[in-house]
Write a protein that holds these residues in place. Structure first.
Motif, PDB file in Angstrom:
ATOM      1  N   ILE A  82       0.856  -1.202   0.000  1.00  0.00           N
ATOM      2  CA  ILE A  82       0.000   0.000   0.000  1.00  0.00           C
ATOM      3  C   ILE A  82       0.882   1.239   0.000  1.00  0.00           C
ATOM      4  O   ILE A  82       1.772   1.396   0.842  1.00  0.00           O
ATOM      5  CB  ILE A  82      -0.955  -0.001   1.210  1.00  0.00           C
ATOM      6  N   ASP A  83       0.611   2.130  -0.965  1.00  0.00           N
ATOM      7  CA  ASP A  83       1.438   3.326  -1.109  1.00  0.00           C
ATOM      8  C   ASP A  83       0.601   4.582  -1.359  1.00  0.00           C
ATOM      9  O   ASP A  83       1.030   5.500  -2.037  1.00  0.00           O
ATOM     10  CB  ASP A  83       2.440   3.127  -2.251  1.00  0.00           C
ATOM     11  N   TYR A  84      -0.596   4.600  -0.802  1.00  0.00           N
ATOM     12  CA  TYR A  84      -1.477   5.749  -1.008  1.00  0.00           C
ATOM     13  C   TYR A  84      -2.018   6.225   0.336  1.00  0.00           C
ATOM     14  O   TYR A  84      -2.231   5.428   1.245  1.00  0.00           O
ATOM     15  CB  TYR A  84      -2.635   5.373  -1.945  1.00  0.00           C
ATOM     16  N   PRO A  85      -2.261   7.528   0.474  1.00  0.00           N
ATOM     17  CA  PRO A  85      -2.796   8.055   1.728  1.00  0.00           C
ATOM     18  C   PRO A  85      -4.328   8.077   1.783  1.00  0.00           C
ATOM     19  O   PRO A  85      -4.902   8.309   2.844  1.00  0.00           O
ATOM     20  CB  PRO A  85      -2.238   9.473   1.771  1.00  0.00           C
ATOM     21  N   ASN A  86      -4.982   7.851   0.635  1.00  0.00           N
ATOM     22  CA  ASN A  86      -6.441   7.885   0.603  1.00  0.00           C
ATOM     23  C   ASN A  86      -6.932   6.761  -0.309  1.00  0.00           C
ATOM     24  O   ASN A  86      -6.662   6.769  -1.511  1.00  0.00           O
ATOM     25  CB  ASN A  86      -6.923   9.234   0.081  1.00  0.00           C
ATOM     26  N   PHE A  87      -7.645   5.801   0.276  1.00  0.00           N
ATOM     27  CA  PHE A  87      -8.086   4.635  -0.489  1.00  0.00           C
ATOM     28  C   PHE A  87      -8.998   5.017  -1.652  1.00  0.00           C
ATOM     29  O   PHE A  87      -8.789   4.611  -2.786  1.00  0.00           O
ATOM     30  CB  PHE A  87      -8.798   3.625   0.420  1.00  0.00           C
ATOM     31  N   LYS A  88     -10.020   5.818  -1.372  1.00  0.00           N
ATOM     32  CA  LYS A  88     -10.997   6.156  -2.419  1.00  0.00           C
ATOM     33  C   LYS A  88     -10.327   6.815  -3.624  1.00  0.00           C
ATOM     34  O   LYS A  88     -10.672   6.514  -4.761  1.00  0.00           O
ATOM     35  CB  LYS A  88     -12.099   7.052  -1.845  1.00  0.00           C
ATOM     36  N   ASP A  89      -9.364   7.677  -3.367  1.00  0.00           N
ATOM     37  CA  ASP A  89      -8.668   8.346  -4.471  1.00  0.00           C
ATOM     38  C   ASP A  89      -7.737   7.404  -5.243  1.00  0.00           C
ATOM     39  O   ASP A  89      -7.346   7.710  -6.366  1.00  0.00           O
ATOM     40  CB  ASP A  89      -7.856   9.529  -3.947  1.00  0.00           C
ATOM     41  N   SER A  90      -7.388   6.273  -4.652  1.00  0.00           N
ATOM     42  CA  SER A  90      -6.467   5.345  -5.309  1.00  0.00           C
ATOM     43  C   SER A  90      -7.182   4.371  -6.249  1.00  0.00           C
ATOM     44  O   SER A  90      -6.530   3.692  -7.037  1.00  0.00           O
ATOM     45  CB  SER A  90      -5.682   4.543  -4.269  1.00  0.00           C
ATOM     46  N   VAL A  91      -8.506   4.315  -6.194  1.00  0.00           N
ATOM     47  CA  VAL A  91      -9.257   3.381  -7.038  1.00  0.00           C
ATOM     48  C   VAL A  91      -9.314   3.944  -8.451  1.00  0.00           C
ATOM     49  O   VAL A  91      -9.858   5.013  -8.690  1.00  0.00           O
ATOM     50  CB  VAL A  91     -10.685   3.153  -6.485  1.00  0.00           C
ATOM     51  N   ARG A  92      -8.736   3.228  -9.381  1.00  0.00           N
ATOM     52  CA  ARG A  92      -8.684   3.670 -10.778  1.00  0.00           C
ATOM     53  C   ARG A  92      -9.554   2.799 -11.679  1.00  0.00           C
ATOM     54  O   ARG A  92      -9.672   3.056 -12.862  1.00  0.00           O
ATOM     55  CB  ARG A  92      -7.245   3.640 -11.296  1.00  0.00           C
ATOM     56  N   SER A  93     -10.136   1.755 -11.123  1.00  0.00           N
ATOM     57  CA  SER A  93     -10.955   0.830 -11.902  1.00  0.00           C
ATOM     58  C   SER A  93     -12.374   1.366 -12.003  1.00  0.00           C
ATOM     59  O   SER A  93     -13.074   1.494 -10.994  1.00  0.00           O
ATOM     60  CB  SER A  93     -10.970  -0.547 -11.233  1.00  0.00           C
ATOM     61  N   ARG A  94     -12.810   1.690 -13.216  1.00  0.00           N
ATOM     62  CA  ARG A  94     -14.163   2.217 -13.429  1.00  0.00           C
ATOM     63  C   ARG A  94     -15.240   1.306 -12.842  1.00  0.00           C
ATOM     64  O   ARG A  94     -16.147   1.791 -12.173  1.00  0.00           O
ATOM     65  CB  ARG A  94     -14.420   2.411 -14.927  1.00  0.00           C
TER      66      ARG A  94
END
Length: 107
Positions: free
Chosen positions: A72-84
């Motif tokens: 895991i390398d992101y501070p915000n899960f929702k912003d890390s979702v790139r899958s439409r």
């Protein structure tokens, strides 16, 4: 157990036929392949709630989860979702679980 990674969603339950194993289930084959890899036999189950599943030893599933969590390398899960296909369902889950927030609880 439902697991939401930023690139896949799957469910983990006890394998009722082999108690030392867990069933890892997904609605999309690609999501399961991301988790278990290409060498694991994935069963197609069109008459079940999850279309794809495989049975793995509990220790293997724990190792898979450990390895994914360690990257895991992101501070915000929702912003890390790139899958439409995952964006809207994940937001729906997030919104629905807001109802379980202590600030909204009456008990």
């Amino acid at each position: 157990m439902w697991i939401q990674f930023n690139d896949c969603f799957f469910s983990i339950v006890e394998d009722s036929y082999k108690k030392t194993n867990l069933l890892v289930r997904a609605r999309r084959r690609g999501h399961l392949e991301l988790i278990v890899g290409p060498d694991v036999h994935i069963e197609h189950t069109p008459n079940r709630d999850y279309l794809y599943r495989c049975s793995l030893p509990k220790e293997k599933v724990a190792m898979i989860l450990h390895d994914r969590i360690a990257t895991i390398d992101y501070p915000n899960f929702k912003d890390s979702v790139r899958s439409r296909p995952l964006e809207e369902p994940y937001w729906n889950v997030y919104s629905a679980l807001m109802e379980a927030d202590d600030r909204r609880s009456t008990t």
